[in-house]
Design a protein around this motif. Structure first.
Motif, PDB file in Angstrom:
ATOM      1  N   MET A 164     -12.092  55.071 -69.963  1.00 32.19           N
ATOM      2  CA  MET A 164     -10.956  55.989 -69.855  1.00 32.19           C
ATOM      3  C   MET A 164     -11.250  57.023 -68.767  1.00 32.19           C
ATOM      4  N   PRO A 165     -10.333  57.185 -67.794  1.00 32.02           N
ATOM      5  CA  PRO A 165     -10.610  58.134 -66.706  1.00 32.02           C
ATOM      6  C   PRO A 165     -10.599  59.578 -67.188  1.00 32.02           C
ATOM      7  N   PHE A 166     -11.268  60.422 -66.433  1.00 29.51           N
ATOM      8  CA  PHE A 166     -11.305  61.846 -66.747  1.00 29.51           C
ATOM      9  C   PHE A 166     -10.037  62.522 -66.227  1.00 29.51           C
ATOM     10  N   PRO A 167      -9.683  63.677 -66.767  1.00 29.32           N
ATOM     11  CA  PRO A 167      -8.553  64.435 -66.211  1.00 29.32           C
ATOM     12  C   PRO A 167      -8.836  64.823 -64.761  1.00 29.32           C
ATOM     13  N   MET A 168      -7.806  64.851 -63.925  1.00 27.23           N
ATOM     14  CA  MET A 168      -7.997  65.163 -62.514  1.00 27.23           C
ATOM     15  C   MET A 168      -8.545  66.568 -62.324  1.00 27.23           C
ATOM     16  N   THR A 169      -8.151  67.513 -63.181  1.00 26.08           N
ATOM     17  CA  THR A 169      -8.692  68.868 -63.053  1.00 26.08           C
ATOM     18  C   THR A 169     -10.200  68.875 -63.265  1.00 26.08           C
ATOM     19  N   TRP A 170     -10.688  68.034 -64.187  1.00 21.54           N
ATOM     20  CA  TRP A 170     -12.132  67.940 -64.424  1.00 21.54           C
ATOM     21  C   TRP A 170     -12.829  67.368 -63.196  1.00 21.54           C
ATOM     22  N   VAL A 171     -12.215  66.348 -62.590  1.00 24.05           N
ATOM     23  CA  VAL A 171     -12.796  65.733 -61.405  1.00 24.05           C
ATOM     24  C   VAL A 171     -12.844  66.743 -60.258  1.00 24.05           C
ATOM     25  N   ASP A 172     -11.748  67.480 -60.072  1.00 24.39           N
ATOM     26  CA  ASP A 172     -11.723  68.497 -59.013  1.00 24.39           C
ATOM     27  C   ASP A 172     -12.828  69.527 -59.223  1.00 24.39           C
ATOM     28  N   GLN A 173     -12.987  69.991 -60.467  1.00 17.34           N
ATOM     29  CA  GLN A 173     -13.994  71.003 -60.734  1.00 17.34           C
ATOM     30  C   GLN A 173     -15.398  70.481 -60.494  1.00 17.34           C
ATOM     31  N   MET A 174     -15.653  69.242 -60.890  1.00 16.78           N
ATOM     32  CA  MET A 174     -16.974  68.663 -60.677  1.00 16.78           C
ATOM     33  C   MET A 174     -17.267  68.477 -59.189  1.00 16.78           C
ATOM     34  N   LEU A 175     -16.253  68.039 -58.420  1.00 13.15           N
ATOM     35  CA  LEU A 175     -16.451  67.879 -56.984  1.00 13.15           C
ATOM     36  C   LEU A 175     -16.754  69.218 -56.328  1.00 13.15           C
ATOM     37  N   LEU A 176     -16.073  70.276 -56.770  1.00  6.73           N
ATOM     38  CA  LEU A 176     -16.343  71.593 -56.211  1.00  6.73           C
ATOM     39  C   LEU A 176     -17.737  72.084 -56.601  1.00  6.73           C
ATOM     40  N   ASP A 177     -18.124  71.854 -57.857  1.00  5.98           N
ATOM     41  CA  ASP A 177     -19.444  72.305 -58.308  1.00  5.98           C
ATOM     42  C   ASP A 177     -20.554  71.604 -57.536  1.00  5.98           C
ATOM     43  N   TRP A 178     -20.486  70.274 -57.481  1.00 11.67           N
ATOM     44  CA  TRP A 178     -21.532  69.529 -56.776  1.00 11.67           C
ATOM     45  C   TRP A 178     -21.437  69.743 -55.272  1.00 11.67           C
ATOM     46  N   GLY A 179     -20.213  69.897 -54.749  1.00  7.52           N
ATOM     47  CA  GLY A 179     -20.047  70.147 -53.328  1.00  7.52           C
ATOM     48  C   GLY A 179     -20.641  71.474 -52.900  1.00  7.52           C
TER      49      GLY A 179
ATOM     50  N   ALA B 182     -18.680  61.904 -60.379  1.00  4.75           N
ATOM     51  CA  ALA B 182     -17.373  62.548 -60.498  1.00  4.75           C
ATOM     52  C   ALA B 182     -16.262  61.633 -60.001  1.00  4.75           C
ATOM     53  N   VAL B 183     -16.461  61.004 -58.820  1.00  4.15           N
ATOM     54  CA  VAL B 183     -15.407  60.133 -58.303  1.00  4.15           C
ATOM     55  C   VAL B 183     -15.300  58.853 -59.117  1.00  4.15           C
ATOM     56  N   ALA B 184     -16.407  58.419 -59.737  1.00  6.95           N
ATOM     57  CA  ALA B 184     -16.370  57.187 -60.533  1.00  6.95           C
ATOM     58  C   ALA B 184     -15.460  57.335 -61.733  1.00  6.95           C
ATOM     59  N   GLY B 185     -15.348  58.556 -62.283  1.00  3.62           N
ATOM     60  CA  GLY B 185     -14.505  58.771 -63.454  1.00  3.62           C
ATOM     61  C   GLY B 185     -13.128  59.288 -63.130  1.00  3.62           C
ATOM     62  N   SER B 186     -12.750  59.286 -61.849  1.00  2.00           N
ATOM     63  CA  SER B 186     -11.456  59.822 -61.441  1.00  2.00           C
ATOM     64  C   SER B 186     -10.329  58.841 -61.748  1.00  2.00           C
ATOM     65  N   PRO B 187      -9.145  59.346 -62.100  1.00  2.00           N
ATOM     66  CA  PRO B 187      -7.996  58.450 -62.274  1.00  2.00           C
ATOM     67  C   PRO B 187      -7.436  57.942 -60.954  1.00  2.00           C
ATOM     68  N   SER B 188      -7.900  58.499 -59.823  1.00  2.00           N
ATOM     69  CA  SER B 188      -7.389  58.095 -58.516  1.00  2.00           C
ATOM     70  C   SER B 188      -8.196  56.927 -57.960  1.00  2.00           C
ATOM     71  N   PRO B 189      -7.536  55.828 -57.580  1.00  2.00           N
ATOM     72  CA  PRO B 189      -8.266  54.705 -56.960  1.00  2.00           C
ATOM     73  C   PRO B 189      -8.968  55.106 -55.670  1.00  2.00           C
ATOM     74  N   ASP B 190      -8.360  56.026 -54.908  1.00  2.00           N
ATOM     75  CA  ASP B 190      -8.996  56.467 -53.665  1.00  2.00           C
ATOM     76  C   ASP B 190     -10.321  57.156 -53.950  1.00  2.00           C
ATOM     77  N   ASP B 191     -10.375  57.960 -55.017  1.00  3.31           N
ATOM     78  CA  ASP B 191     -11.634  58.603 -55.401  1.00  3.31           C
ATOM     79  C   ASP B 191     -12.667  57.567 -55.816  1.00  3.31           C
ATOM     80  N   ARG B 192     -12.253  56.633 -56.656  1.00  7.29           N
ATOM     81  CA  ARG B 192     -13.209  55.652 -57.185  1.00  7.29           C
ATOM     82  C   ARG B 192     -13.779  54.774 -56.080  1.00  7.29           C
ATOM     83  N   SER B 193     -13.001  54.574 -55.014  1.00 12.13           N
ATOM     84  CA  SER B 193     -13.489  53.729 -53.917  1.00 12.13           C
ATOM     85  C   SER B 193     -14.634  54.403 -53.158  1.00 12.13           C
ATOM     86  N   LEU B 194     -14.826  55.708 -53.353  1.00 11.24           N
ATOM     87  CA  LEU B 194     -15.879  56.422 -52.640  1.00 11.24           C
ATOM     88  C   LEU B 194     -17.252  56.235 -53.272  1.00 11.24           C
ATOM     89  N   GLU B 195     -17.308  55.734 -54.508  1.00 15.89           N
ATOM     90  CA  GLU B 195     -18.603  55.661 -55.190  1.00 15.89           C
ATOM     91  C   GLU B 195     -19.597  54.790 -54.428  1.00 15.89           C
TER      92      GLU B 195
END
Length: 353
Positions: free
Chosen positions: A1-16, A274-287
């Motif tokens: 089950m994918p994570f909420p997009m807000t969670w993905v955004d926050q994780m990308l900002l934290d790790w970024g 973070a991108v692996a659990g994203s609901p966006s296919p574009d994000d998941r393709s970055l893994e």
């Protein structure tokens, strides 16, 4: 089950922030609204994409930072150098062109006596000499235009400066000389974080003029290539061999550099999860792109022991990655599998969250 997009955004900002910025201590991050979080997340994805496709990196360097006190004599010599004794045009903060020996003489006279003035001899630095550079092949006019916009945005508060674009070398570059004292008498005192901000601003201006440019720290790219000091460059041009400087790193230095990048590998692994659990296919393709990027970093050449390098996750059947709840940032539970090592053959380097 994918994570909420807000969670993905926050994780990308934290790790970024860990990956692309210097750590800040004792500072509470401001709470962002959903819209602000989404905008910052998009900016981070743009920076991530530029880094993964190895967009050319800008160089911004203070060339006289290590020198001692300098007065008008040193300033005059540098202005002669960057203008090639009046043969290369200088452009000042008002867009005025300075060309020829007489015009150069008038400029140095104005800097010497005008405004706060620059004494002939000084115990303090009176001018910062900044080098803005891009790799060979970059559009030279765009570099000049971006440098003009950068200087106006960063120092256009009434501070005096001039810049010159040099076309006699492979790397398109601009020499920018900025007076330390501003119109209010306050002195310019750039720190490490200011240099990074200058790099990001210059890269942004280049993108405005249609040039792909990025501004990330060397450690984020696993870069280990050493660049010679100006004195070494001049020695080499004279045919002399530097005694204490070597282009290549020795084995012990490469090993130390590899261990020093443990935090970088951890941050990249967090981005991948973070991108692996994203609901966006574009994000998941970055893994997979992130995994390949990390495994081909220059620092991997100093990696101890055999093997292809540290992975960012175990591959399951079908080419997909399996990640435990702990690896995705959830609290550990009894159902979770044991925490995996960040580097399979290095028991001291583990992912700690």
């Amino acid at each position: 089950m994918p994570f909420p997009m807000t969670w993905v955004d926050q994780m990308l900002l934290d790790w970024g922030d860990r990956l692309f910025h210097e750590p800040l201590r004792h500072v509470r991050a401001p709470r962002m609204s959903r819209g602000e979080l989404g905008r910052e997340g998009r900016r981070m994805r743009e920076k991530l994409a530029r880094t993964l496709r190895r967009t050319p990196e800008v160089m911004v360097k203070i060339t006289n930072k290590a020198s001692g006190a300098q007065g008008m004599g040193a300033v005059r010599r540098h202005l002669r150098y960057i203008s090639r004794n009046g043969k290369v045009e200088l452009e000042d903060q008002d867009g005025m062109i300075v060309l020829g020996r007489e015009a150069l003489r008038d400029l140095t006279h104005a800097w010497h006596l005008g405004g706060w003035g620059i004494p002939q001899e000084s115990r303090r630095r009176e001018v910062f000499n900044v080098l803005l550079s891009m790799p060979p092949g970059t559009d030279r006019q765009a570099v000049r235009d971006a440098a003009r916009a950068f200087a106006a945005g960063e120092f256009g508060d009434g501070r005096r400066y001039v810049f010159a674009a040099h076309d006699d070398e492979a790397h398109p570059h601009v020499h920018l000389s900025v007076q330390v004292r501003g119109p209010d008498g306050r002195r310019l005192n750039p720190r490490k974080q200011d240099l990074q901000r200058w790099r990001e601003r210059f890269a942004g201006q280049l993108r405005e003029f249609g040039v792909e440019a990025n501004a990330t720290p060397r450690h984020a790219r696993g870069e280990t290539r050493r660049y010679p000091k100006q004195a070494v460059v001049h020695m080499t041009m004279r045919g002399e061999t530097p005694r204490f400087w070597r282009q290549e790193l020795d084995e012990s230095t490469r090993l130390a550099s590899w261990h020093a990048h443990a935090g970088t590998f951890e941050a990249w692994r967090g981005m991948a999860h973070a991108v692996a659990g994203s609901p966006s296919p574009d994000d998941r393709s970055l893994e997979d792109v992130i995994t390949d990027f990390v495994q081909t970093m220059p620092v991997q050449q100093g990696r101890p022991g055999p093997g292809p390098g540290p992975g960012l996750g175990d591959r399951a059947e079908g080419g997909h990655h399996r990640h435990s709840r702990r690896e995705r940032g959830f609290p550990r539970t009894e159902r979770d599998e044991p925490q995996r090592e960040l580097f399979p053959d290095d028991p001291d380097a583990r992912l700690e969250r």
